[in-house]
Design an enzyme around this catalytic site. Structure first.
Site, mmCIF file in Angstrom:
data_model
loop_
_atom_site.group_PDB
_atom_site.id
_atom_site.type_symbol
_atom_site.label_atom_id
_atom_site.label_comp_id
_atom_site.label_asym_id
_atom_site.label_seq_id
_atom_site.Cartn_x
_atom_site.Cartn_y
_atom_site.Cartn_z
ATOM 1 N N LYS A 125 -1.880 -1.260 -12.913
ATOM 2 C CA LYS A 125 -2.407 -1.885 -11.620
ATOM 3 C C LYS A 125 -1.960 -3.493 -11.714
ATOM 4 O O LYS A 125 -1.424 -3.991 -10.882
ATOM 5 C CB LYS A 125 -3.665 -1.501 -11.221
ATOM 6 C CG LYS A 125 -3.893 -0.303 -11.029
ATOM 7 C CD LYS A 125 -3.367 0.356 -10.043
ATOM 8 C CE LYS A 125 -4.030 1.836 -9.423
ATOM 9 N NZ LYS A 125 -3.858 2.655 -10.465
ATOM 10 N N LYS A 160 -8.711 -0.145 -4.463
ATOM 11 C CA LYS A 160 -8.285 0.821 -5.566
ATOM 12 C C LYS A 160 -8.843 0.417 -7.047
ATOM 13 O O LYS A 160 -8.867 -0.909 -7.293
ATOM 14 C CB LYS A 160 -7.018 1.335 -5.858
ATOM 15 C CG LYS A 160 -6.033 0.130 -6.058
ATOM 16 C CD LYS A 160 -4.572 0.664 -5.876
ATOM 17 C CE LYS A 160 -3.429 -0.245 -5.631
ATOM 18 N NZ LYS A 160 -2.252 0.489 -5.545
ATOM 19 N N ARG A 210 8.866 6.291 -5.971
ATOM 20 C CA ARG A 210 8.726 5.994 -7.548
ATOM 21 C C ARG A 210 10.362 5.684 -7.998
ATOM 22 O O ARG A 210 10.971 6.674 -7.819
ATOM 23 C CB ARG A 210 8.363 7.398 -7.889
ATOM 24 C CG ARG A 210 8.499 7.367 -9.483
ATOM 25 C CD ARG A 210 7.893 6.251 -10.291
ATOM 26 N NE ARG A 210 6.353 6.033 -10.203
ATOM 27 C CZ ARG A 210 5.389 6.974 -10.640
ATOM 28 N NH1 ARG A 210 5.694 7.827 -11.658
ATOM 29 N NH2 ARG A 210 4.456 6.652 -10.690
ATOM 30 N N ARG A 225 7.208 9.658 -2.089
ATOM 31 C CA ARG A 225 6.176 10.440 -2.066
ATOM 32 C C ARG A 225 5.426 10.260 -0.496
ATOM 33 O O ARG A 225 4.827 9.293 -0.427
ATOM 34 C CB ARG A 225 5.161 10.332 -3.027
ATOM 35 C CG ARG A 225 5.795 10.705 -4.404
ATOM 36 C CD ARG A 225 5.282 9.900 -5.843
ATOM 37 N NE ARG A 225 5.362 8.632 -5.553
ATOM 38 C CZ ARG A 225 4.870 7.913 -6.641
ATOM 39 N NH1 ARG A 225 4.028 8.128 -7.496
ATOM 40 N NH2 ARG A 225 4.855 6.575 -6.294
ATOM 41 N N ARG A 233 -2.705 8.362 1.209
ATOM 42 C CA ARG A 233 -2.115 8.407 -0.061
ATOM 43 C C ARG A 233 -0.796 9.360 -0.200
ATOM 44 O O ARG A 233 -0.999 10.401 0.366
ATOM 45 C CB ARG A 233 -3.180 8.901 -1.227
ATOM 46 C CG ARG A 233 -4.352 7.992 -1.153
ATOM 47 C CD ARG A 233 -5.601 8.630 -2.114
ATOM 48 N NE ARG A 233 -5.719 9.887 -1.309
ATOM 49 C CZ ARG A 233 -6.739 10.768 -2.135
ATOM 50 N NH1 ARG A 233 -7.109 10.490 -3.256
ATOM 51 N NH2 ARG A 233 -7.021 11.792 -1.390
ATOM 52 N N ASP A 273 6.428 1.641 -8.396
ATOM 53 C CA ASP A 273 6.284 2.192 -7.194
ATOM 54 C C ASP A 273 6.433 1.033 -5.955
ATOM 55 O O ASP A 273 6.008 0.058 -6.132
ATOM 56 C CB ASP A 273 4.453 2.403 -7.372
ATOM 57 C CG ASP A 273 4.384 3.797 -8.141
ATOM 58 O OD1 ASP A 273 5.287 4.459 -8.437
ATOM 59 O OD2 ASP A 273 3.221 4.239 -8.379
ATOM 60 N N GLU A 281 2.822 -0.974 -7.742
ATOM 61 C CA GLU A 281 2.193 -0.477 -9.115
ATOM 62 C C GLU A 281 3.622 -0.619 -10.232
ATOM 63 O O GLU A 281 4.558 -0.314 -9.618
ATOM 64 C CB GLU A 281 1.654 0.664 -9.107
ATOM 65 C CG GLU A 281 0.092 0.864 -8.480
ATOM 66 C CD GLU A 281 -0.444 2.226 -8.847
ATOM 67 O OE1 GLU A 281 -0.269 2.802 -9.749
ATOM 68 O OE2 GLU A 281 -1.296 2.229 -8.134
ATOM 69 N N ASN A 283 4.463 1.412 -13.463
ATOM 70 C CA ASN A 283 3.534 2.502 -14.339
ATOM 71 C C ASN A 283 4.366 2.708 -15.808
ATOM 72 O O ASN A 283 5.489 2.797 -15.691
ATOM 73 C CB ASN A 283 3.634 3.830 -13.733
ATOM 74 C CG ASN A 283 2.777 3.790 -12.437
ATOM 75 O OD1 ASN A 283 1.619 4.207 -12.446
ATOM 76 N ND2 ASN A 283 3.494 3.540 -11.303
#
Length: 314
Positions: A125, A160, A210, A225, A233, A273, A281, A283
């Site tokens: 994050k 979050k 992604r 997504r 979400r 993301d 984000e 990852n």
């Protein structure tokens, strides 16, 4: 080459969608030998080298009994040609300790991907905060007053936890501020826990994309997504629908800007993301979506990854 996979139990893999599985399949297809262990199987005794109880495995090609164990023994991590750290989040204290053991193995000669120090230095994050030009307005704080001021400024926000995964613990608060106090109490636990707050991006209706970056270069397709129903979400684990798409010009610019920087730090594989044109984000622990992209576009992401791994080991 002999490749060690550090991951969750192989028995828990859902091979119809698991990214580590297709990495292993491609490695075996190219003739590399595979072994696997879990982080708790790694140990280090004073005066010795970092060792793990590992299983040498072979993929069978079957849907159910998809692997077979050929042997099990304790081996020094430095004796493998490469180690893939693919343990899923959360990044808890045990994950943290595992990175230290893997870093010691590096000092002894092991090659670990992604690098243990880079995993520690890039919380998924927080990592985007280094790149404000690509990120939406974002706040990280423990303070109730800071969150309320951010909400007053932006009106529609996402909150979050820093250690969340798969969309867990994500809340949206609109301009009316309904339940903001209760959500803050839930997430920051009386000021004991840090919270990330971002301006809501309405482009989420088109998908939380992604972007995969391998060896510093963006994969030509991303997985959008898309939230379903009234859900905010897009995470697949939260019921989002995955739709593979070619990268937009902006997507590619993001990947090409961040990729070389992150690769130079030892991050061979990164999942960025993006909602709209903003990074939400970065990852680094065990980025996924290889199979979804390949199934929908034919782009063999696992082959691109193994190409980059082999090049890094030359």
């Amino acid at each position: 080459m002999n490749i060690l996979i550090v991951a969750d139990p192989l028995e828990s893999f859902k091979i119809h969608k698991d990214t580590t599985f297709v990495m292993m399949r491609e490695l075996q297809r190219r003739g590399h030998a595979l072994a696997a262990c879990e982080p708790q199987h790694i140990h280090w005794r004073s005066g010795g080298v970092v060792t793990a109880s590992v299983r040498a495995v072979r993929l069978t090609g079957e849907a159910n009994a998809w692997f077979e164990v050929q042997s099990e023994q304790a081996l020094a991590l430095k004796d493998f040609d490469a180690i893939l750290m693919r343990k899923d989040p959360p990044f808890d204290s045990e994950f943290f300790y595992a990175t230290h053991l893997l870093e010691q193995a590096e000092r002894e000669g092991a090659r670990v991907f992604n690098k243990p120090r880079a995993l520690r230095d890039h919380p998924e994050k927080l990592a985007l905060m280094e790149f404000p030009d690509f990120a939406p307005p974002t706040l990280v704080t423990r303070r109730d007053a800071d969150i309320r001021a951010f909400h007053a400024e932006h009106g529609d926000i996402i909150l979050k936890p820093l250690d969340g995964m798969g969309g867990t613990g994500i809340f949206r608060v609109k301009a009316d501020g309904m339940n903001l106090g209760a959500i803050i109490e839930t997430l920051n636990q009386g000021g004991a826990t840090s919270v990330m707050v971002q301006r809501y991006l309405p482009e989420i209706v088109d998908g939380d994309k992604r972007l995969l970056v391998i060896g510093g270069k963006p994969v030509p397709y991303c997985l959008a997504r898309i939230p379903q129903g009234n859900e905010v979400r897009g995470n697949l684990a939260a019921g989002g629908k995955g739709v593979a798409r070619p990268l937009t010009e902006r997507d590619r610019a993001i990947g090409e800007a961040l990729g070389p920087i992150l690769a130079a730090r030892g991050l061979l594989l990164v999942g960025v993301d993006v909602i709209g044109d903003k990074v939400t984000e970065i990852n680094v622990t065990s980025p996924t979506c290889f199979q979804e992209i390949q199934q929908q576009t034919g782009c063999d992401v696992a082959a691109l990854f193994v190409d980059a791994l082999e090049a890094a080991l030359m």
